[in-house]
Scaffold this motif. Structure first.
Motif, PDB file in Angstrom:
ATOM      1  N   HIS D 269      -5.721   9.706   7.173  1.00  0.00           N
ATOM      2  CA  HIS D 269      -5.392   8.312   6.912  1.00  0.00           C
ATOM      3  C   HIS D 269      -6.151   7.821   5.682  1.00  0.00           C
ATOM      4  O   HIS D 269      -5.618   7.013   4.906  1.00  0.00           O
ATOM      5  CB  HIS D 269      -5.713   7.462   8.132  1.00  0.00           C
ATOM      6  CG  HIS D 269      -4.985   7.903   9.368  1.00  0.00           C
ATOM      7  ND1 HIS D 269      -5.160   7.314  10.591  1.00  0.00           N
ATOM      8  CD2 HIS D 269      -4.068   8.887   9.565  1.00  0.00           C
ATOM      9  CE1 HIS D 269      -4.391   7.919  11.483  1.00  0.00           C
ATOM     10  NE2 HIS D 269      -3.722   8.882  10.883  1.00  0.00           N
ATOM     11  N   ALA D 270      -7.371   8.299   5.496  1.00  0.00           N
ATOM     12  CA  ALA D 270      -8.116   7.965   4.285  1.00  0.00           C
ATOM     13  C   ALA D 270      -7.340   8.416   3.053  1.00  0.00           C
ATOM     14  O   ALA D 270      -7.160   7.656   2.090  1.00  0.00           O
ATOM     15  CB  ALA D 270      -9.497   8.616   4.317  1.00  0.00           C
ATOM     16  N   ILE D 271      -6.870   9.653   3.101  1.00  0.00           N
ATOM     17  CA  ILE D 271      -6.111  10.219   1.976  1.00  0.00           C
ATOM     18  C   ILE D 271      -4.859   9.393   1.686  1.00  0.00           C
ATOM     19  O   ILE D 271      -4.572   9.052   0.535  1.00  0.00           O
ATOM     20  CB  ILE D 271      -5.686  11.664   2.315  1.00  0.00           C
ATOM     21  CG1 ILE D 271      -6.893  12.574   2.545  1.00  0.00           C
ATOM     22  CG2 ILE D 271      -4.773  12.240   1.232  1.00  0.00           C
ATOM     23  CD1 ILE D 271      -7.796  12.668   1.380  1.00  0.00           C
ATOM     24  N   LEU D 272      -4.123   9.058   2.751  1.00  0.00           N
ATOM     25  CA  LEU D 272      -2.892   8.275   2.565  1.00  0.00           C
ATOM     26  C   LEU D 272      -3.178   6.908   1.940  1.00  0.00           C
ATOM     27  O   LEU D 272      -2.340   6.340   1.244  1.00  0.00           O
ATOM     28  CB  LEU D 272      -2.180   8.054   3.901  1.00  0.00           C
ATOM     29  CG  LEU D 272      -1.362   9.210   4.463  1.00  0.00           C
ATOM     30  CD1 LEU D 272      -0.744   8.805   5.789  1.00  0.00           C
ATOM     31  CD2 LEU D 272      -0.280   9.684   3.504  1.00  0.00           C
ATOM     32  N   ALA D 273      -4.370   6.385   2.210  1.00  0.00           N
ATOM     33  CA  ALA D 273      -4.730   5.066   1.676  1.00  0.00           C
ATOM     34  C   ALA D 273      -5.320   5.157   0.279  1.00  0.00           C
ATOM     35  O   ALA D 273      -5.730   4.147  -0.292  1.00  0.00           O
ATOM     36  CB  ALA D 273      -5.712   4.375   2.630  1.00  0.00           C
ATOM     37  N   GLY D 274      -5.376   6.361  -0.282  1.00  0.00           N
ATOM     38  CA  GLY D 274      -5.879   6.510  -1.648  1.00  0.00           C
ATOM     39  C   GLY D 274      -7.376   6.684  -1.757  1.00  0.00           C
ATOM     40  O   GLY D 274      -7.947   6.505  -2.828  1.00  0.00           O
ATOM     41  N   HIS D 275      -8.013   7.025  -0.657  1.00  0.00           N
ATOM     42  CA  HIS D 275      -9.462   7.211  -0.641  1.00  0.00           C
ATOM     43  C   HIS D 275      -9.805   8.652  -0.280  1.00  0.00           C
ATOM     44  O   HIS D 275      -9.002   9.367   0.291  1.00  0.00           O
ATOM     45  CB  HIS D 275     -10.112   6.310   0.413  1.00  0.00           C
ATOM     46  CG  HIS D 275      -9.704   4.886   0.343  1.00  0.00           C
ATOM     47  ND1 HIS D 275      -9.997   4.075  -0.718  1.00  0.00           N
ATOM     48  CD2 HIS D 275      -9.035   4.093   1.225  1.00  0.00           C
ATOM     49  CE1 HIS D 275      -9.520   2.856  -0.490  1.00  0.00           C
ATOM     50  NE2 HIS D 275      -8.924   2.846   0.676  1.00  0.00           N
TER      51      HIS D 275
END
Ligand SMILES: [Co+2]
Ligand SMILES: [Co+2]
Ligand SMILES: [Co+2]
Ligand SMILES: [Co+2]
Ligand SMILES: [Co+2]
Ligand SMILES: [Co+2]
Ligand SMILES: [Co+2]
Ligand SMILES: [Co+2]
Lengths: 430, 430, 430, 430
Positions: D269-275
């Motif tokens: 979810h971090a990755i999907l949010a650009g982090h």
């Protein structure tokens, strides 16, 4: 008549000022655009799968739609067909498209599935005859069943290749029987989840062999339609072999099939591959492999294929502009590979989603035609390259050119690319 | 000796336990891996441009680095060369790479730029002779100067094509003079900002003609190195023609150059194109066009090319695994097309960034070699496809296959793809 | 009068049918929309930086523009101002925006930079008085100079914090002197390149302290304008603290400044953060921190901030719809934080890019106003939630609600979300 | 004992050199790291849903797994529980996590679903008692059933809010009964598909009210565990309200719940949010809301949530480094919210996927602990900010600071950020 769409009238053109949701504001089938009725430019097709077979699930939730034909009997399949043709007629779309799995129940084995397909093909042939609706293209669903989980043509198991080849044959047969104008291959599972277990060389060779068999069968049967590959970069697999138009072209060249196979370009797949839709269309045209389009829309903020009904007219104008520059559709057309949002539960939603999409296409086409007719855009483009019209450079070699650059002391002076002015010009037609 | 790197020792191998920042922990040049010294597997090259010519700017800020050689005189260029070769020797890299614009001042016109290039080429030839450092590849910078703003080979103005061709000739000449083992083309501006002003057909033809001229000049001069194209999907342009390996392959096939030209694959460019690095390497191998690599790293959270020094060993192991499966480098090598972060101001940063990158490459290579030597991964892959070893399917046609499926009642049973087990296996070598 | 825009007339409204590139087709400043002249809805501002200070460089190439005012003398700065105000008047934009670095030469130290700023501020004050053009907002450029490479307020070096604070003070002073209606903070370097060297806790506290100082100075000086933060997720840094509207809100709450500071939302930054522009605008409105907009456009296929002039009217209609629902701009306005493509070299390009953008905004605003006036969209929205109008649920607790669900055997029946119908409805106004 | 895992032994630690697939190479539960057994640092939990309830479908294909417990009877549910606890014991994970929908059959109405949940809760309580396996957290599935298609707490229909509240109560009750150490809320449908039909203000208020009810019920029941929100930016909805850690923080502050609720951060979810994952962890720590982690992995080339088992040890080391800097887990732990690839059909795959993930976590933890123990990274960080240790700047105002900058003629000199050196340092511990 079923009562699924009860009370919904056939959709007619009423003009841009109409307040009637159940009317076209732009799509006027017989209106002549660039010398041809709009309907013959657009060649609309509705998709059997998204509209009638998809239950509304997503990765985090199951079925939302409750359709009277959901079930796996032949009676269900026939009710589904009845409703489908009712929709085609309400909308006035001249074409539809199908996968085998959309329209026939899965059988207990290949033979039974094929028998079901045959029976439904005859049923659809009757519906076509009654309604005048035609088949734009047929295709085989080689991705939903678990047997295809590791690919169809590119499966590590030859039995799956065999099953896939046999299935394609039956789907081509059905397409031919129904007078289909194209046959499409979308390799949803032709790719890989992990390179670690994948032999890309073998899989590529298998895919090439299957495509050759399809082309051979086309010629053997005398099928006059086009064979189309629909590129998509990923989803369902991590990486799909038919990534985009350029990738498919290299594949076709490798197997010597670039004269035999064209592409069916989908907007959402172009976006997922990092391109604009118009890029993919223009490239297909320049490579001589432009065939047909799936006119749906992807959400720019999502990383997956949302298959939404299209609605952004400026974008669609740019797409149809490239279609028109390619000479328009020959066997191809405008297929709505689009599904309702899973919250859009009502029969009205299904009709009106198509109405909105068709209207947006019509508006886009008209803008594109006006752009082309005016000729300002093409004139600007030609002017930009006009120096090449009289240049002999491409016939020279590096040494000769170097000498010329030294002797003439060539110092190129950049000229404005005028992007914003051209964008303003496009907006004038919208 | 300049004093730029004063006090920094030549970097030696000290082993994994070393606490010395200025030592290799994994890169032991003469250690034999799979029958060959590590240095001959890796064939490291440092890049002139990022290390010595880039001032540290980004789209929102200017120069951060203050180097004594920043300026535009020949004396500056020679000081830069002196420092560069000092770095190559401190690191013990056997190779370097350059663009013309990195190493010579821009002249007032083509002739003066060419003269500057000649003079610097001789200077570098001496430095090579003194140091034993060799040239992995040369290339022309056809993207920085404003004359190239609308493309080099693909420019709407034939004068720019001419200027580019002449420049390429001088860069190929310099590469040959310096004993370069490859010549690279990266088409940073060969693409478009907007389709509205672009004639993709013309531009494609221009690009093909230029590439043919390069190949012809190679043969005319007897240059034995490889001609390499470096794919990149976008940035600086909105869309670049050399999008990825598959796209370059289709382009080469179109112009009949697939036997003449190979690819230089960069990790960051693979990522930008929506692929993993190992995908691009494996595909290049399968297509027979694998040449060389730019071993830098892209930030997965950025949408642009960050050109960072590589540091994720598991990812690098997968990349070198594909290189080894391709038979290793022939003329190619491992180029660090990597730049310091613009806040890394110190001479030590420049050295240590390379040390870290080289060490990570060495660790990755060793893991890859162990994987290959063990053979478990390849055994699992081969086993997965073993059904094909005795299959006659690819020689049949659709009808024959369909009959067989019916007669044998083929019902394929899926088998586990074992992805997680294979991932665990890979981790064992790391 | 300079001769930069020689021959370009003041732009007038001529209506949608006009063929004149140098005319507005939709922007009719005094036309009344929802009871207010269009110009008072839109409150257009041109940006000093992109139009007059940006040389046309990108990460792979340098300056393409050649402007007579490029240089670093006060005379250059004044010529730049003369041309800028000529553009403002040709366009008829009521406002402009600036950074200190756009309009004054960098001095040898803080004091000299401040002196230059003072002198230019007086010069601009005169130009404003002569022309009637006003200042929408001022801001400090705390990202271009190498001193800010590791942040401004969030720098590890307190000296940079001090320098930044002092610079902000001078920029606020200039904004006040020029009658600016807002003061903007965009923290281009307030973020990090790597977590490894970053103390996020300290940096956050520093940022909070700086913002408090800005608010205090506003009150001390009696400045009546709004303090605005412009969110952006990344670029130039890998990660920026003012990621998006929701992040800024949490930051403001943390420091108790949510009543003091609003947001300036930019379309391109919304896209980079994974949102639609209208999402960010709607969220800002619901959180009570909506201030102003930067109306430029990002390329959906690029991963960086392209700052293009806007041209997609349907998207802009959705944006202005949210602005209108927020009650319209108070101190804010529509700033074009947009730059020419670097190939658009001509003075005409600069004018026409703004003309196209202003026209698209006007068309978007009119569509948005019609949607709002018709009321169908809002009626449908209200109807969808109408069950809540009489519900007492939000005042209950879990146990009470559970009892009620059991007793009433509540079985909620989903209702269609009608997305496609609403999308069709929106298209009716376009 | 069922026979699902027949022949698979309990997994034991055998050390890095082990060739046994069915052994840990790094995870040695009782090995002391930073003064605590590894198992108490990692606090591993397996997820009921992905491992036992997910059928292997994706958007383009249905069920691939064939499990003897697939069905909807209580007997199926108990068999599933038997197998699940066998897996927990084979793996030696101390914890598991569940949704109500994973472990009980859906009933015909709320009361029947609740009865099923009660019965299964008692069954699980016995299994816990027998095995010693504990519950890390429970949660309610408010996203799979069609009743939740438009949201749970944020539904336009108050009946759905009521049904959701009642369901949460039963899940909290079950969690309490089973001694759960946390209760998690993941708002998969708390967001929107289109802004056009969404009242963000109302929905936000509804979400705040529901969260307040959950907190109140926690206090009322005396539950000592933590209430956790799991952020995710999108998927299934186009836009989710709990976008990322910063967004959740702003939401908590808005409703005054930042002292009551923490976050469960998932890598994917971090990755999907650009982090990056470590960004989200570090931010949660700095904001004081760090609670627990979902340790799965996202594919960087996919735009959707792939929930893969983690395997990149360098990335995991950076994540556990932030966990350790947060003081380690209190009530939280390491949950594998990870699913097998849908082609990984075998019982062995399920076991070995977890084994690989646990081993990678253990390797990452050990590297992180070594980094922290060595202290070099923290020393470098502290040194970078050391100028602030004695600075009085944060207590001053803009005018005072400006005067100081002028008087001292402050000219900050940038210092290297040393990113590459720090990255090299990290690699030393791996
Ligand atoms: Co699609
Ligand atoms: Co499609
Ligand atoms: Co690069
Ligand atoms: Co490169
Ligand atoms: Co921007
Ligand atoms: Co902006
Ligand atoms: Co997830
Ligand atoms: Co999770």
């Amino acid at each position: 008549m079923t009562d699924f769409f009860k009370g919904i009238p056939a959709i007619k053109f009423e003009g841009a000022q109409s307040d009637n949701e159940f009317a076209f504001r732009h799509y006027n089938p017989d209106e002549v655009v660039l010398g041809k009725p709009m309907k013959d430019h657009l060649r609309f097709a509705a998709a059997y799968w998204h509209s009638f077979a998809w239950p509304g699930g997503d990765p985090f939730g199951g079925q939302t739609f409750q359709r009277p034909w959901f079930g796996d009997t032949m009676a269900d399949a026939k009710l589904k067909a009845d409703v489908a043709f009712e929709m085609f007629q309400i909308l006035g779309v001249p074409y539809y498209c199908f996968h085998d799995a959309d329209m026939r129940p899965e059988g207990a084995n290949f033979a039974e599935s094929a028998r079901n397909l045959d029976e439904m093909t005859e049923y659809l042939a009757e519906k076509q005859a009654e309604s005048g609706v035609k088949l734009l293209w047929g295709t085989a669903n080689l991705f939903s069943h678990r047997r295809f989980m590791s690919g169809a043509a590119t499966n590590p198991d030859p039995d799956v290749f065999a099953y896939s080849a046999a299935t394609i044959k039956t789907c081509m047969d059905a397409t031919i029987r129904l007078g289909g104008e194209n046959y499409v291959l979308w390799g949803g599972r032709e790719g890989y989840e992990t390179l670690l277990n994948t032999d890309m060389g073998r899989e590529r060779a298998q895919a090439g062999a299957m495509l050759q068999m399809v082309v051979d069968y086309k010629h053997k049967t005398g099928f006059k339609g086009a064979i189309l590959i629909e590129p998509k970069p990923q989803e369902p697999t991590k990486h799909q072999y038919d990534y985009d138009v350029a990738t498919v072209y290299g594949f076709l060249k490798d197997f010597g099939l670039e004269g035999e196979v064209q592409v069916n370009v989908e907007q959402g797949h172009a976006i997922l591959a990092g391109h604009s839709f118009e890029h993919e269309l223009a490239l297909a045209r320049e490579l001589g492999i432009f065939g047909s389009i799936d006119m749906n829309r992807n959400d720019y903020q999502s990383g997956w294929d949302t298959d939404q009904f299209p609605n952004n007219v400026p974008e669609m104008a740019l797409a149809y502009y490239e279609v028109l520059r390619a000479g328009g559709f020959k066997t191809g057309g405008t297929n709505f590979d689009a599904k309702l949002r899973r919250q859009s539960l009502d029969p009205e939603d299904l009709i009106l989603a198509h109405v909105g999409g068709m209207d947006a296409c019509a508006a886009g086409l008209k803008a594109a035609a006006a752009m082309l007719e005016d000729g300002k855009l093409e004139a600007a483009r030609n002017e930009r390259y006009s120096g090449w019209d009289t240049s002999d450079l491409l016939g020279l070699d590096l040494s000769t050119i170097e000498t010329r650059v030294r002797e003439l002391d060539i110092q190129p002076e950049p000229r404005s690319g005028k992007q914003e002015r051209l964008e303003n010009l496009v907006n004038k037609y919208l």
